[in-house]
Scaffold this motif. Structure first.
Motif, mmCIF file in Angstrom:
data_model
loop_
_atom_site.group_PDB
_atom_site.id
_atom_site.type_symbol
_atom_site.label_atom_id
_atom_site.label_comp_id
_atom_site.label_asym_id
_atom_site.label_seq_id
_atom_site.Cartn_x
_atom_site.Cartn_y
_atom_site.Cartn_z
ATOM 1 N N GLU A 172 -1.496 0.125 -0.912
ATOM 2 C CA GLU A 172 -1.278 -1.009 -1.635
ATOM 3 C C GLU A 172 -1.120 -2.311 -0.805
ATOM 4 O OE1 GLU A 172 2.117 0.060 -4.112
ATOM 5 O OE2 GLU A 172 1.099 1.746 -5.107
ATOM 6 N N ALA A 173 -0.289 -2.002 0.247
ATOM 7 C CA ALA A 173 -0.089 -3.104 1.337
ATOM 8 C C ALA A 173 -1.455 -3.556 1.904
ATOM 9 C CB ALA A 173 0.655 -2.581 2.529
ATOM 10 N N ALA A 174 -2.571 -2.747 2.055
ATOM 11 C CA ALA A 174 -3.752 -3.120 2.678
ATOM 12 C C ALA A 174 -4.558 -3.795 1.688
ATOM 13 C CB ALA A 174 -4.367 -1.889 3.078
ATOM 14 N N GLY A 175 -4.492 -3.343 0.285
ATOM 15 C CA GLY A 175 -5.152 -4.124 -0.545
ATOM 16 C C GLY A 175 -4.722 -5.471 -0.972
ATOM 17 N N LYS A 176 -3.379 -5.545 -0.920
ATOM 18 C CA LYS A 176 -2.628 -6.880 -1.137
ATOM 19 C C LYS A 176 -3.300 -7.942 0.031
ATOM 20 C CE LYS A 176 1.248 -5.477 -3.738
ATOM 21 N NZ LYS A 176 2.737 -5.554 -3.730
ATOM 22 N N LYS A 177 -3.376 -7.409 1.078
ATOM 23 C CA LYS A 177 -3.701 -8.171 2.381
ATOM 24 C C LYS A 177 -5.205 -8.555 2.043
ATOM 25 C CE LYS A 177 -4.158 -8.127 7.252
ATOM 26 N NZ LYS A 177 -3.799 -7.423 8.626
ATOM 27 N N LYS A 178 -6.034 -7.616 1.711
ATOM 28 C CA LYS A 178 -7.520 -8.049 1.481
ATOM 29 C C LYS A 178 -7.661 -8.922 0.319
ATOM 30 C CE LYS A 178 -10.676 -4.874 1.218
ATOM 31 N NZ LYS A 178 -11.308 -3.834 1.044
ATOM 32 N N ASP A 179 -6.810 -8.895 -0.871
ATOM 33 C CA ASP A 179 -6.722 -9.711 -1.817
ATOM 34 C C ASP A 179 -6.583 -11.172 -1.438
ATOM 35 O OD1 ASP A 179 -7.660 -7.862 -3.653
ATOM 36 O OD2 ASP A 179 -5.829 -7.434 -4.499
ATOM 37 N N GLN A 180 -5.604 -11.282 -0.659
ATOM 38 C CA GLN A 180 -5.163 -12.484 -0.045
ATOM 39 C C GLN A 180 -6.134 -13.294 0.865
ATOM 40 O OE1 GLN A 180 -1.520 -11.676 2.045
ATOM 41 N NE2 GLN A 180 -0.245 -11.535 0.071
ATOM 42 N N LYS A 181 -6.750 -12.351 1.626
ATOM 43 C CA LYS A 181 -7.862 -12.870 2.665
ATOM 44 C C LYS A 181 -8.950 -13.453 1.639
ATOM 45 C CE LYS A 181 -10.635 -11.862 6.506
ATOM 46 N NZ LYS A 181 -10.979 -10.803 7.598
ATOM 47 N N SER A 182 -9.376 -12.538 0.460
ATOM 48 C CA SER A 182 -10.493 -13.182 -0.358
ATOM 49 C C SER A 182 -10.290 -14.350 -1.134
ATOM 50 C CB SER A 182 -10.849 -11.944 -1.027
ATOM 51 O OG SER A 182 -9.907 -11.605 -1.999
ATOM 52 N N ARG A 183 -8.941 -14.393 -1.433
ATOM 53 C CA ARG A 183 -8.830 -15.809 -2.124
ATOM 54 C C ARG A 183 -8.715 -16.943 -1.156
ATOM 55 N NH1 ARG A 183 -4.895 -12.544 -4.866
ATOM 56 N NH2 ARG A 183 -3.294 -12.797 -3.532
ATOM 57 N N ARG A 184 -8.764 -16.927 -0.001
ATOM 58 C CA ARG A 184 -8.659 -17.991 1.111
ATOM 59 C C ARG A 184 -10.258 -18.210 1.510
ATOM 60 N NH1 ARG A 184 -4.654 -15.128 3.976
ATOM 61 N NH2 ARG A 184 -6.354 -14.305 5.567
#
Length: 408
Positions: A330-342
């Motif tokens: 879940e932590a890795a998924g949140k990190k990917k989501d944040q990166k994709s939004r940037r």
């Protein structure tokens, strides 16, 4: 070749004349594999749990053997982990697996590794299912010298055989017999029906139902007794084989194991070559899940939907590890989501497609493409197939017209 070996070396003989005329009866029917989503989920939720534990144990063993005072953060060089990928049963590259679980593993400085004694391949394959520690030949067996000992294997000089030193007749009681003794009214050698549960969607022909009724009424012969006197390819011999497989699964802490493990164990015990077909012949007792890119045999009566009826303490610990593993994902998924939004927009490559992802981002991706593993898989059996149908969610309501016992 008839079944010859029980689950231990001592044999209790039954009079052969009792079953001299017993033969196998055949039913001309087709068995269609029907998916059970609850039991599939019971298998699938432990995805990657075995290699996760294996890597954790390897780190702890390395720390314990490399220094008198183990480090609070044991470590190994990545090359050492990668070299043992097969032994650890890692599903893909070591670095990718490690990065899947950032809450449990960190990339750090390497240190030396070690190895432990390797027991017989059959015991090694069943170690996880029996709840034994990875180093049980060193950490567990020395505490029980009156019961077990390790000896060089006859067929493989690099392996060890686990031998039983002291046999206790009191322990040679199967799960079926223990349950019957608790409920009362059972005498040794009397008919003892197996609990039956079936997936929704099963159709049962009347002639198959009649056959199964008669098969359930046959005497129950304990898997701890010698069955060499039984006529080969008879219904009674098949019921004994079912009892052996039932007892093996009952002894496992999760009440399930890979089908290949049962095949290896059955060959080691001397079961007849066709014993693996018995699993498919009795879908009311055993369920075969095709999840996780393998076949897993589940003891149906041990589960209520996807949960164990009686949970072993070790399984409670494993569920906590599953929770820890999901936290990391879940932590890795949140990190990917944040990166994709940037990112404002994907960069088109020369071929008109989206540009390549960074390799590290790729390593965090987990393979979930086995969600559709053989969902529509079917197994057709030759005459002699056994079927019985029941809705698992309403066992007590829909099964009243059939004279089969159930434990749950």
């Amino acid at each position: 070749m008839p079944p010859t070996l029980p689950l231990h070396r001592r044999r209790l003989l039954l009079p052969s004349h009792h079953y001299g005329d017993q033969i196998r009866t055949f039913v001309d029917a087709r068995v269609k594999w029907v998916r059970d989503r609850a039991l599939d989920h019971a298998v699938e939720k432990e995805k990657h749990l075995q290699p996760f534990h294996a890597l954790k144990d390897l780190l702890l063993l390395s720390a314990a053997s490399s220094s008198p005072s183990p480090s609070p953060s044991p470590s190994l060089p990545l090359s050492s982990v990668a070299a043992r990928r097969s032994d650890l049963r890692l599903p893909f590259r070591a670095i990718r697996f490690i990065r899947l679980f950032p809450s449990a593993f960190l990339e750090d400085l390497p240190s030396s590794s070690s190895s432990s004694s390797r027991p017989h391949p059959v015991i090694h394959r069943l170690r996880w299912d029996l709840g034994l520690p990875r180093d049980f030949p060193r950490s567990l067996l020395p505490d029980y010298p009156d019961f077990f000992r390790l000896a060089p294997a006859r067929a493989n000089a690099n392996a060890l055989d686990l031998e039983l030193v002291c046999y206790s007749r009191d322990l040679a009681v199967s799960a079926m017999e223990r349950y019957a003794a608790r409920t009362g009214g059972y005498t040794k050698g009397a008919p003892l029906p197996f609990p039956l549960h079936f997936s929704r969607g099963f159709d049962l022909e009347k002639k198959v139902r009649n056959w199964l009724d008669e098969w359930q009424k046959l005497p129950y012969i304990s898997p701890y007794e010698n069955a060499s006197h039984l006529p080969p390819k008879s219904d009674l011999a098949e019921k004994w084989t079912v009892g052996v497989l039932h007892e093996v699964l009952s002894l496992l802490i999760s009440k399930k194991t890979e089908k290949e493990n049962l095949v290896l164990l059955g060959e080691h015990l001397g079961l007849p070559p066709g014993f693996r077909k018995v699993i498919a012949h009795h879908p009311g007792i055993f369920y075969v899940s095709n999840k996780l890119r393998t076949q897993t045999v589940v003891l149906r009566e041990a589960y209520r939907r996807d949960l164990l009826v009686e949970k072993h303490p070790v399984m409670g610990l494993r569920y906590q590890y599953i929770h820890l593993m999901h936290m990391g994902k879940e932590a890795a998924g949140k990190k990917k989501d944040q990166k994709s939004r940037r990112v404002a927009a994907p960069v088109a490559g020369a071929d008109g497609g989206v540009g390549d992802k960074d390799e590290e981002d790729e390593d965090y991706d987990d393979d979930d493409d086995d969600e559709d593993d053989d969902e529509e898989g079917e197994e057709e059996l030759s005459p002699g197939s056994r079927i019985y149908s029941e809705d698992e969610e309403s066992d007590d309501e829909d099964g009243n017209d059939l004279s089969y016992s159930s434990r749950t």
